[in-house]
Design an enzyme around this catalytic site. Sequence first.
Site: not given
Ligand SMILES: Nc1ncnc2c1ncn2[C@@H]1O[C@H](COP(=O)(O)OP(=O)(O)OP(=O)(O)O)[C@@H](O)[C@H]1O
Length: 322
Positions: A177, A179, A182, A195, A214
């Site tokens: 995945d 992209k 991620n 991710d 995706t």
């Molecule tokens: N380790 C990290 N350090 C800094 N920012 C982070 C970190 N992890 C997540 N984030 C921020 O929080 C947001 C949400 O993360 P999260 O992994 O919950 O959602 P996602 O990337 O949309 O994945 P999913 O689709 O699995 O929910 C990310 O888009 C990023 O901006």
Amino acid sequence: MTDTAKSPFWPTKSPVRRSMDARNSVFNRLSLRKSTPMESLPKQLHKNWKITDFELGRKLGKGKFGKVYCVREIETGFVCALKVMDKRELLNYKVEKQFVREIEIQANVRHVNCLRLYGWFHDHRNVYLILEYAAEGELYKLLKSKRRFDDITASYYTFQVASALSYLHKKHIVHRDLKPENILLHFNNQIKLSDFGWSVYAPGHSKRTTMCGTLDYLPPEMVEAKTHDEKVDVWALGILLYEFLVGRPPFEEQNSSTTYKRIAKVDLRIPSFVSPDAADLIRKLLKYEPEKRFRLSEIGKHPWILKNRLHWPSTFMGLENT
Ligand SMILES: Nc1ncnc2c1ncn2[C@@H]1O[C@H](COP(=O)(O)OP(=O)(O)OP(=O)(O)O)[C@@H](O)[C@H]1O
């Protein structure tokens, strides 16, 4: 004291609670396997976590299943990211097993360009993932704000992603995945691949059939419902590189069936502003036949990388051997 307070789990057997029991057994199995070596963390961090061990900082973002906060471990002052996910949501979307697999894979990944998972814990309501903090956030947002990257930046990011994927493939992990959404960024433009929700551990030369990822990043073998292997990530790297340099993925269309057709034909149109060397690498990554795709371990020898790496930040030193 309520029932819930007495036990960390749900005590009764109503239909909902039965499924909550099932859910907790999944999370319990996970917590029993809490064997993640955490050599880069202070020794005191090997312990049974609870939310009160952390001081909550700003919210970093919100995902499908919960929120992510910047936190500080109170005892050591160690700054990390805490992903807080609602167990009910995970259960409602029937993703708890996939989630456990994601954790098990990510917990075993140790590469400077892969986001570290330091540990996890859960209470009656949430599952918490203790993650490496990526200070500069999402690469996707940066790409959208800049529209596209110059060759030096794009080559630096591409090389780091290739290093991360090459490492994963050696461990028989296929990310599946890739992209911009991620990929997180740390200081000095350091990439952190994150991710691992679609990743799979595929030892031997096993081939998979699950269609995942995706749409714009799917390789021909997936759109044609054939088996696939780790070369799906090499294809996705080609799409990513194109998106870095052009600002959108190569087969993007209004309707998905046209995208599918263009992917299957590898109907690739590279704008003339893309340098010939970069275009050459894109074409070598985006080959229809998976086995003909460029080898990730060779990416450092490609002329486009060789030319641009002279301008990469000095902090690049030390990355080469990872
Ligand atoms: N380790 C990290 N350090 C800094 N920012 C982070 C970190 N992890 C997540 N984030 C921020 O929080 C947001 C949400 O993360 P999260 O992994 O919950 O959602 P996602 O990337 O949309 O994945 P999913 O689709 O699995 O929910 C990310 O888009 C990023 O901006």
